[in-house]
Write a protein that holds these residues in place. Structure first.
Motif, short mmCIF file in Angstrom:
data_model
loop_
_atom_site.label_atom_id
_atom_site.label_comp_id
_atom_site.label_asym_id
_atom_site.label_seq_id
_atom_site.Cartn_x
_atom_site.Cartn_y
_atom_site.Cartn_z
N GLU A 52 -7.16 -3.82 10.16
CA GLU A 52 -8.56 -3.57 9.82
C GLU A 52 -8.61 -3.10 8.37
O GLU A 52 -7.93 -2.15 8.00
N TYR A 53 -9.39 -3.79 7.56
CA TYR A 53 -9.62 -3.39 6.17
C TYR A 53 -11.04 -2.85 6.09
O TYR A 53 -11.98 -3.52 6.50
N TYR A 113 0.78 -1.23 0.00
CA TYR A 113 0.00 0.00 0.00
C TYR A 113 0.82 1.29 0.00
O TYR A 113 0.25 2.37 -0.04
N GLY A 114 2.13 1.18 0.06
CA GLY A 114 2.98 2.37 0.04
C GLY A 114 3.54 2.71 1.41
O GLY A 114 3.09 2.19 2.43
N ASP A 133 -4.73 5.42 3.75
CA ASP A 133 -5.99 5.82 3.11
C ASP A 133 -5.69 6.85 2.03
O ASP A 133 -4.51 7.14 1.74
N GLY A 134 -6.72 7.40 1.46
CA GLY A 134 -6.54 8.36 0.37
C GLY A 134 -5.78 9.61 0.78
O GLY A 134 -5.07 10.20 -0.03
N VAL A 153 -1.63 3.55 -1.97
CA VAL A 153 -2.03 2.94 -3.23
C VAL A 153 -3.05 1.86 -2.89
O VAL A 153 -2.68 0.73 -2.56
N LEU A 154 -4.33 2.22 -2.92
CA LEU A 154 -5.40 1.30 -2.55
C LEU A 154 -6.21 0.91 -3.77
O LEU A 154 -6.46 1.74 -4.64
N PRO A 155 -6.64 -0.35 -3.83
CA PRO A 155 -7.56 -0.73 -4.91
C PRO A 155 -8.84 0.12 -4.81
O PRO A 155 -9.16 0.65 -3.74
N ASN A 156 -9.55 0.22 -5.90
CA ASN A 156 -10.73 1.08 -5.97
C ASN A 156 -11.76 0.82 -4.89
O ASN A 156 -12.43 1.74 -4.44
#
Length: 106
Positions: free
Chosen positions: A85-86, A16-17, A54-55, A60-63
């Protein structure tokens, strides 16, 4: 516990970065402020160890993924666990649907 937290953070960063913003904070009025009190403070929820993708963090998160939250919890002064936690973009809708189903059972 901190070592395991850091190891999992490194693994999640590969997906995720990078995350440089880690919260390892003792609450201001906590009496558990001595060097050996770290786990006790975590157990009493007067210390928090966590990080978030997060944004707003450039992750880098899937849509369909809203955020990933990594945190540590203590069971006692010698043992604890880390958790991931997702949360997905439809989390609110899912929670509302579950609440409605629970109400129907009553």
């Amino acid at each position: 516990l901190k070592i395991l937290f850091d190891e999992m953070k490194s693994r999640l960063e590969k997906v995720y970065g990078p995350r440089n913003d880690i919260t390892d904070r003792l609450m201001p009025d906590s009496i558990w402020n001595e060097m050996g009190d770290w786990m006790v403070a975590l157990q009493k929820r007067e210390r928090h160890l966590s990080t978030l993708w997060d944004g707003t963090t450039g992750a880098v998160l899937p849509n369909d993924l809203d955020h990933v939250f990594l945190y540590a919890m203590a069971i006692d002064d010698e043992s604890g666990y880390i958790a991931i936690e997702y949360a997905f973009v439809n989390s609110s809708a899912c929670e509302e649907e579950l609440a409605a189903l629970e109400d129907d059972v009553l």
